[in-house]
Design an enzyme around this catalytic site. Structure first.
Site, PDB file in Angstrom:
ATOM      1  N   CYS A  50      54.505  44.986  35.074  1.00 36.02           N
ATOM      2  CA  CYS A  50      53.273  45.233  34.311  1.00 36.02           C
ATOM      3  C   CYS A  50      53.349  46.489  33.442  1.00 36.02           C
ATOM      4  CB  CYS A  50      52.082  45.324  35.251  1.00 36.02           C
ATOM      5  SG  CYS A  50      51.658  43.737  35.964  1.00 36.02           S
ATOM      6  N   ASN A  62      45.008  39.160  34.388  1.00 37.68           N
ATOM      7  CA  ASN A  62      46.155  40.054  34.240  1.00 37.68           C
ATOM      8  C   ASN A  62      47.278  39.305  33.514  1.00 37.68           C
ATOM      9  OD1 ASN A  62      48.371  41.686  34.514  1.00 37.68           O
ATOM     10  ND2 ASN A  62      48.111  42.069  36.701  1.00 37.68           N
ATOM     11  N   HIS A  86      45.960  49.212  31.777  1.00 32.95           N
ATOM     12  CA  HIS A  86      46.463  47.906  32.195  1.00 32.95           C
ATOM     13  C   HIS A  86      45.336  47.151  32.908  1.00 32.95           C
ATOM     14  CE1 HIS A  86      48.861  44.745  33.723  1.00 32.95           C
ATOM     15  NE2 HIS A  86      48.843  45.151  34.976  1.00 32.95           N
TER      16      HIS A  86
HETATM   17  O1  UT7 Z   1      49.443  44.247  37.742  1.00 34.39           O
HETATM   18  C1  UT7 Z   1      50.414  44.471  38.699  1.00 34.39           C
HETATM   19  C2  UT7 Z   1      49.881  45.219  39.816  1.00 34.39           C
HETATM   20  N1  UT7 Z   1      48.992  44.398  40.617  1.00 34.39           N
HETATM   21  C3  UT7 Z   1      47.834  44.889  40.979  1.00 34.39           C
HETATM   22  O2  UT7 Z   1      47.478  45.966  40.585  1.00 34.39           O
HETATM   23  C4  UT7 Z   1      47.014  44.089  41.959  1.00 34.39           C
HETATM   24  C5  UT7 Z   1      46.511  44.995  43.035  1.00 34.39           C
HETATM   25  N2  UT7 Z   1      45.747  44.320  44.065  1.00 34.39           N
HETATM   26  C6  UT7 Z   1      44.533  43.783  43.858  1.00 34.39           C
HETATM   27  O3  UT7 Z   1      44.023  43.769  42.754  1.00 34.39           O
HETATM   28  C7  UT7 Z   1      43.753  43.310  45.063  1.00 34.39           C
HETATM   29  O4  UT7 Z   1      44.405  43.737  46.235  1.00 34.39           O
HETATM   30  C8  UT7 Z   1      43.552  41.772  45.131  1.00 34.39           C
HETATM   31  C9  UT7 Z   1      42.619  41.338  44.016  1.00 34.39           C
HETATM   32  C10 UT7 Z   1      44.900  41.070  44.981  1.00 34.39           C
HETATM   33  C11 UT7 Z   1      42.924  41.396  46.453  1.00 34.39           C
HETATM   34  O5  UT7 Z   1      41.710  42.093  46.633  1.00 34.39           O
HETATM   35  P1  UT7 Z   1      41.426  42.915  47.967  1.00 34.39           P
HETATM   36  O6  UT7 Z   1      40.071  43.443  47.855  1.00 34.39           O
HETATM   37  O7  UT7 Z   1      42.553  43.887  48.154  1.00 34.39           O
HETATM   38  O8  UT7 Z   1      41.455  41.782  49.063  1.00 34.39           O
HETATM   39  P2  UT7 Z   1      42.358  41.687  50.371  1.00 34.39           P
HETATM   40  O9  UT7 Z   1      43.742  41.267  50.014  1.00 34.39           O
HETATM   41  O10 UT7 Z   1      42.187  42.931  51.172  1.00 34.39           O
HETATM   42  O11 UT7 Z   1      41.652  40.490  51.104  1.00 34.39           O
HETATM   43  C12 UT7 Z   1      40.308  40.584  51.611  1.00 34.39           C
HETATM   44  C13 UT7 Z   1      39.882  39.243  52.176  1.00 34.39           C
HETATM   45  C14 UT7 Z   1      40.932  38.621  53.090  1.00 34.39           C
HETATM   46  O12 UT7 Z   1      40.263  37.969  54.124  1.00 34.39           O
HETATM   47  P3  UT7 Z   1      40.100  38.654  55.578  1.00 34.39           P
HETATM   48  O13 UT7 Z   1      41.507  38.915  56.048  1.00 34.39           O
HETATM   49  O14 UT7 Z   1      39.337  39.917  55.325  1.00 34.39           O
HETATM   50  O15 UT7 Z   1      39.360  37.619  56.346  1.00 34.39           O
HETATM   51  C15 UT7 Z   1      41.621  37.600  52.217  1.00 34.39           C
HETATM   52  O16 UT7 Z   1      42.183  36.548  52.929  1.00 34.39           O
HETATM   53  O17 UT7 Z   1      39.692  38.310  51.102  1.00 34.39           O
HETATM   54  C16 UT7 Z   1      40.483  37.131  51.337  1.00 34.39           C
HETATM   55  N3  UT7 Z   1      40.929  36.603  50.063  1.00 34.39           N
HETATM   56  C17 UT7 Z   1      40.176  35.778  49.307  1.00 34.39           C
HETATM   57  N4  UT7 Z   1      38.965  35.233  49.506  1.00 34.39           N
HETATM   58  C18 UT7 Z   1      38.474  34.431  48.520  1.00 34.39           C
HETATM   59  C19 UT7 Z   1      42.083  36.857  49.404  1.00 34.39           C
HETATM   60  N5  UT7 Z   1      42.106  36.201  48.234  1.00 34.39           N
HETATM   61  C20 UT7 Z   1      40.945  35.518  48.149  1.00 34.39           C
HETATM   62  C21 UT7 Z   1      40.382  34.665  47.173  1.00 34.39           C
HETATM   63  N6  UT7 Z   1      39.163  34.159  47.408  1.00 34.39           N
HETATM   64  N7  UT7 Z   1      41.018  34.364  46.028  1.00 34.39           N
END
Ligand code: UT7
Length: 331
Positions: free
Chosen positions: A116, A286, A256
């Site tokens: 990225c 993204n 970004h």
């Molecule tokens: O550009 C390159 C660099 N990349 C980035 O900068 C991305 C960085 N990361 C992120 O933007 C975020 O971590 C994500 C958007 C990928 C995820 O958001 P988050 O707030 O960190 O969620 P999480 O991974 O901590 O997941 C929270 C909960 C989980 O459920 P439990 O374990 O709390 O029951 C996931 O299973 O949300 C669940 N979950 C979803 N629920 C509905 C994960 N993806 C989804 C989804 N829809 N699409």
């Protein structure tokens, strides 16, 4: 003789027509519009559906848009760099094909890959060539067909990424406008947290790698988020400090577009009001190497000559950094 700086003198963009909305994603994986919007800020993204078309298709369209907007003769271009994490082919540079297709017959060309941060790093490369006096027109294109490496059954990645391309032309400037400073970083400890495991030299393609889904991008979102939030804010703050810029001196933050929460955290650290922070993540998601030039294209009409722009990016590798640039024209 006054010092030569490297200014952006033209921009261009291309987005495929097909819109993949959160509502449609709800029918594909276990997710919902409310979750995606509140956790990422994304509402929809664009997908390149055209049969047989790869990243070069997007890059060519963005470059052609730039050439047409400023009526530039492609034969005058010295160098074409395509910043991308999704090249057309593993071997045979995408940029070389793009240069030929747009008629940049006097240019040499190559790809640049830093996930990225590819476009941000490319800004450093393009500017250094111009500042050295060696070349007069460097075309930097950020393009990614992210849909080619996404598993549309994996809700943790398929909601984030989209396809697109943007382009910027770098030329010499003698008024002190253009590229001012950079602070670029990388850390190989990040490799484990955001990657495509197979298809490279460590794990070449096999029936097994395909069956295991190892040709798709995987990320440990929470870890990447943590690093992105602190590092993107750190470098943006650092570049302001060492150029004695207060929040009042900064006209625009060009961040970004990975997650609205990361963008907001960076802006908060810089003490910038929301109206100075460029965002289009809600429309495109993204787009990896394309996020920064797509912002330049979308907001070009609002930039004024002499405006201070701070770019900041974070990506796989890990790679990250910030660039300080003075805008060089009124459009
Ligand atoms: O550009 C390159 C660099 N990349 C980035 O900068 C991305 C960085 N990361 C992120 O933007 C975020 O971590 C994500 C958007 C990928 C995820 O958001 P988050 O707030 O960190 O969620 P999480 O991974 O901590 O997941 C929270 C909960 C989980 O459920 P439990 O374990 O709390 O029951 C996931 O299973 O949300 C669940 N979950 C979803 N629920 C509905 C994960 N993806 C989804 C989804 N829809 N699409």
């Amino acid at each position: 003789m006054s010092k030569i700086t490297a200014a952006i003198t033209a921009v261009g963009a291309y987005l495929p027509d097909f819109v993949l909305s959160n509502k449609v994603l709800e029918t594909m994986v276990d997710t919902n519009d409310e979750w995606i919007t509140s956790r990422t800020g994304i509402k929809e993204r664009r997908i390149l559906k055209k049969e047989g078309a790869g990243t070069s298709y997007l890059a060519i369209k963005a470059a052609e848009n730039l050439l047409e907007r400023k009526q530039i003769d492609p034969k005058e271009i010295d160098l074409v760099i395509v910043a991308t994490a999704t090249p057309d082919l593993l071997v045979a540079s995408t940029a070389v094909y793009v240069a030929s297709e747009i008629g940049a017959t006097n240019a040499f060309a190559y790809d640049l890959q830093a996930a990225c941060s590819s476009f941000l790093y490319g800004m450093s490369t393009a500017s250094a060539y111009i500042e050295s006096g060696r070349y007069k027109k460097v075309l930097l294109i950020g393009a990614d067909k992210m849909s080619s490496i996404i598993d549309y059954t994996d809700r943790t990645t398929c909601i984030i990424f989209g396809d697109g391309a943007g382009a910027a032309l770098f030329e010499p400037n003698t008024e002190g406008l253009g590229f001012q400073d950079e602070y670029l970083r990388s850390d190989g400890a990040g490799r484990e947290f955001l990657k495509i495991e197979a298809g490279g030299s460590i794990l070449p393609p096999s029936v097994e790698t395909v069956e295991n889904g190892q040709h798709f991008v995987h990320q440990d979102g929470r870890t990447v988020f943590k690093f992105a939030v602190s590092n993107m804010a750190d470098v943006a703050e650092k570049i302001m400090q060492r150029n004695n810029l207060s929040h009042e001196d900064v006209a625009w933050l060009v961040p970004h577009q990975a997650n609205l929460r990361i963008i907001d955290a960076t802006a908060n650290r810089m003490n910038l009001p929301d109206e100075k922070v460029l965002k289009n993540i809600h429309r495109y998601g993204n787009t990896t190497s394309a996020t920064l030039p797509l912002l330049l294209s979308d907001f070009e009409s609002q930039f004024k000559k002499g405006d201070n722009l701070i770019f900041a990016a974070f990506g796989g590798g890990f790679t990250w950094g910030s660039v300080y640039l003075k805008w060089a024209y009124n459009s």
